[in-house]
Scaffold this active site. Structure first.
Site, mmCIF file in Angstrom:
data_model
loop_
_atom_site.group_PDB
_atom_site.id
_atom_site.type_symbol
_atom_site.label_atom_id
_atom_site.label_comp_id
_atom_site.label_asym_id
_atom_site.label_seq_id
_atom_site.Cartn_x
_atom_site.Cartn_y
_atom_site.Cartn_z
ATOM 1 N N GLU A 43 0.878 -1.169 0.000
ATOM 2 C CA GLU A 43 0.000 0.000 0.000
ATOM 3 C C GLU A 43 0.916 1.220 0.000
ATOM 4 O O GLU A 43 1.800 1.330 0.850
ATOM 5 C CB GLU A 43 -0.897 0.008 1.246
ATOM 6 N N ARG A 269 5.238 -12.931 9.816
ATOM 7 C CA ARG A 269 5.923 -11.695 9.477
ATOM 8 C C ARG A 269 7.289 -11.652 10.153
ATOM 9 O O ARG A 269 7.559 -12.387 11.097
ATOM 10 C CB ARG A 269 5.095 -10.488 9.914
ATOM 11 N N LYS A 279 4.737 0.830 9.275
ATOM 12 C CA LYS A 279 4.786 2.094 8.542
ATOM 13 C C LYS A 279 4.150 3.217 9.344
ATOM 14 O O LYS A 279 4.623 4.341 9.316
ATOM 15 C CB LYS A 279 4.048 1.939 7.217
HETATM 16 P P1 ATP Z 1 2.836 -2.015 8.005
HETATM 17 O O1 ATP Z 1 2.148 -2.802 9.054
HETATM 18 O O2 ATP Z 1 4.248 -1.728 8.281
HETATM 19 O O3 ATP Z 1 2.076 -0.794 7.569
HETATM 20 P P2 ATP Z 1 1.609 -3.435 5.941
HETATM 21 O O4 ATP Z 1 1.468 -4.896 6.010
HETATM 22 O O5 ATP Z 1 0.400 -2.635 6.241
HETATM 23 O O6 ATP Z 1 2.856 -2.994 6.775
HETATM 24 P P3 ATP Z 1 1.633 -3.389 3.117
HETATM 25 O O7 ATP Z 1 2.068 -2.311 2.226
HETATM 26 O O8 ATP Z 1 0.198 -3.745 3.161
HETATM 27 O O9 ATP Z 1 2.128 -2.967 4.550
HETATM 28 O O10 ATP Z 1 2.521 -4.680 2.912
HETATM 29 C C1 ATP Z 1 2.878 -5.206 1.655
HETATM 30 C C2 ATP Z 1 3.260 -6.649 1.848
HETATM 31 O O11 ATP Z 1 4.349 -6.756 2.759
HETATM 32 C C3 ATP Z 1 2.113 -7.439 2.440
HETATM 33 O O12 ATP Z 1 1.976 -8.640 1.702
HETATM 34 C C4 ATP Z 1 2.529 -7.711 3.844
HETATM 35 O O13 ATP Z 1 2.028 -8.933 4.283
HETATM 36 C C5 ATP Z 1 4.061 -7.718 3.736
HETATM 37 N N1 ATP Z 1 4.658 -7.356 5.027
HETATM 38 C C6 ATP Z 1 4.431 -6.248 5.758
HETATM 39 N N2 ATP Z 1 5.117 -6.281 6.912
HETATM 40 C C7 ATP Z 1 5.827 -7.437 6.917
HETATM 41 C C8 ATP Z 1 6.738 -8.053 7.834
HETATM 42 N N3 ATP Z 1 7.071 -7.497 8.989
HETATM 43 N N4 ATP Z 1 7.270 -9.257 7.488
HETATM 44 C C9 ATP Z 1 6.951 -9.835 6.326
HETATM 45 N N5 ATP Z 1 6.105 -9.307 5.423
HETATM 46 C C10 ATP Z 1 5.541 -8.118 5.702
HETATM 47 MG MG MG Z 2 -1.384 -3.149 5.053
#
Ligand code: ATP
Ligand code: MG
Length: 565
Positions: A43, A269, A279
């Protein structure tokens, strides 16, 4: 396109694989899938962090290993938080990590018309309805883990009325928050995600890509699986928090005329000690001015660690080392640094730099004389060659390499003691000069001309070898030393995250002196300062005023932990 037709491609056939690669291998071998198509779906509401790197290495890695392809798809369904700046940064960071999506760059927003049509399809099938309850009321109706939810009074709206209201939602007749479109599944389901989840909400907000074309936006749950299906994704890999969303993912794919049948798989994760991977929290650090920005060298963002000096190979190596699991765990930050050192030890040229200079004058060395010593660029890599390092009567050494009254285990310079200056001569400290306050300001030494190059004909060998720079030739530099952003390995465990921020995470040293070869290097250049650690040229560098960031010290705590077993 690299789709492999017919037989399963020559994927690693016998080596043990993680559970996701096992699934992919079996799907290809059994013919359930003709090829593998994955995606990385960020995102664009912030910069990528180390957690995303794990996901990128996994998704792109699988595509590479099994002869498939991986899409980069922006999940841009919430215009309130998304920006073009983030889109650009994400593309840059994925490329930097070493991956390429080729022509397969997509945006969920490109599918808005199709997603809208499919929502109409659900309404017509009696599987979606427009709800006039407020967000709060919807929450109150949702029930809990132990209690079923309650039906909305609008749940039984006739199809025609739903079609009319949804169309009017789209036309912008209603203010934000007044209505939503919900799937009509089961308010008594044991899985809360199936209790008539919201598919569309009203948001009168301009979108970075679609502008004002839309004032209703699909939710993640509705957009994600359908986007996967449109792109022909075979294995939709995400983190464990989406496990409970999988029944909804499947329900939507089953009830819509989508062109393909993707499947979702979940892995744990990445969590890292001393690090927060979110983020939202990182944005807070940036907005509150706690760091120099998204690319602060202490940030766990990819642009931050790049500025810090981490090489992308180290991250790929790290991803391989930690593997992919189904159970949550926390990885020791030292393991990441271990990978960084491993790569830099092979690749970073050695240089000499003095962080806290102490003047050393060689009284028996001719005034005005300069010698060029050839110093090895990398003992790990003879092909890296040598470089000339100027030597003269006045040098700087590291202040902490001298002690006037040394304790037993201090083998470096002290009054009357002889040490080796790296690649140059042996020197002996004859006299200590102090200022009025008693602070040591200069050491007066003699050198042994016979020890030229760093060894003596009589075979004697000093216990210590020090790094040094020639005072007249050295370049003044700023060096920024970095440490963990947080004081404890589990930040936020006992109090607010911000209270666990370390006040010592950055130390700026000015007045450092570096050898001439470190003059005017482009930002991003990685070197080893002998005996001090790995450093990287910061973008704040100006001509004649280099700025270096410490990437990490030379001590490998992970290797030590390993050895201890
Ligand atoms: P954040 O919680 O930091 O905002 P998010 O999951 O909301 O991260 P996205 O942009 O939706 O951020 O994530 C893109 C991809 O990265 C998704 O498939 C998510 O599952 C993966 N991802 C995010 N954080 C992790 C992590 N700590 N370890 C592994 N994969 C991750
Ligand atoms: Mg997300």
């Amino acid at each position: 396109m690299s789709d492999t037709k017919g037989k399963a491609p020559a994927a690693p056939a016998d080596e043990p694989l993680d559970f996701i690669r096992e699934i992919v291998r079996a799907d290809l071998a059994d013919g359930r899938r003709q090829s593998v198509v994955t995606r990385f779906p960020p995102e664009p509401n912030g910069y990528l962090h180390l957690g995303h790197a794990k996901s990128i290495c996994l998704n792109f890695g699988i595509a590479q290993e099994f002869g498939g392809r991986c899409h980069l798809r922006f999940d841009d369904t919430n215009p309130l938080k998304e920006e073009q700046e983030y889109i650009d940064a994400i593309e840059r960071d994925v490329r930097w990590l070493g991956f390429d999506w080729g022509p397969h760059l997509y945006f969920a927003s490109d599918y808005f018309p199709q997603l809208y049509d499919w929502a109409v399809h659900l309404i017509k099938a009696g599987l979606a309805y427009v709800d006039d309850l407020s967000a709060d009321e919807i929450r109150q109706h949702r029930g809990t883990l132990t209690e079923p939810g309650k039906n909305s009074p609008y749940r039984e709206r006739p199809v025609e009325e739903n079609l009319d209201l949804f169309e009017r939602m789209r036309r912008g007749e209603f203010p934000d928050g007044t209505r939503v479109l919900r799937a009509r599944i089961d308010m008594a389901s044991g899985n809360i995600n199936l209790r008539d989840p919201v598919l569309y909400r009203i948001l009168h907000a301009s979108h970075p890509r679609t502008g004002d074309a839309w004032c209703i936006y699909p939710t993640y749950d509705y957009a994600h699986g359908q986007s996967d299906a449109i792109e022909g994704i075979t294995h939709s890999i995400c983190t464990l928090e989406f496990e409970d969303h999988r029944p909804l993912y499947d329900w939507l794919v089953e009830n819509l005329p989508v062109p393909s049948r993707p499947r979702q798989y979940e892995f744990a994760r990445l969590n890292l000690t001393y690090t927060v991977l979110s983020k939202r929290f990182l944005l807070r650090l940036v907005n509150e001015g706690r760091v120099r920005g998204w690319d602060d060298p202490r940030m766990p963002t990819l642009c931050g660690i790049r500025r810090r000096g981490f090489p992308p190979e180290a991250l790929r190596q790290f991803a391989e080392l930690i593997g992919v699991n189904k159970r949550e765990s926390t990885v020791d930050y030292a393991m990441l640094e271990h990978c960084v050192r491993d790569v830099l030890n092979q690749t970073a040229p050695r240089r000499m730099a003095v962080l806290r200079p102490l003047k050393l004058v060689i009284t028996n060395y001719p005034e005005g004389q300069v010698e060029q010593f050839e110093a090895q660029n990398n003992p790990e890599d003879p092909a890296a060659g040598t470089r000339p390092v100027p030597f003269s009567r006045e040098l700087y050494i590291e202040r902490e390499d001298f002690m006037e009254d040394p304790p037993k285990k201090f083998f470096r310079l002290a009054p009357g003691r002889e040490v080796r200056l790296r690649a140059a001569y042996f020197v002996t400290c004859q006299e200590v000069v102090k200022d009025a306050g008693g602070q040591v300001v200069e050491l007066r030494c003699t050198y042994d001309p016979a020890s030229r190059g760093g060894s003596a004909p009589d075979g004697r060998s000093p216990k210590a070898t020090l790094h040094w720079v020639s005072a007249a030739h050295a370049v003044p530099a700023e060096v920024r030393l970095y440490d963990h952003l947080f004081v404890r390995p589990d930040p936020g465990a006992e109090r607010d995250l911000l209270e666990d921020l370390s006040a010592q995470s950055e130390e700026v040293l000015t007045g450092c002196r570096v050898e001439p070869a470190l003059h005017d290097l482009p930002a991003g250049t990685r070197v080893q300062f002998e005996r001090l650690g790995y450093f990287c040229v910061d973008p704040d560098t100006r001509p004649g005023q280099p700025v270096f960031n410490r990437t990490c010290s030379l001590k490998d705590t992970w290797a030590r932990v390993q050895k201890k077993g």
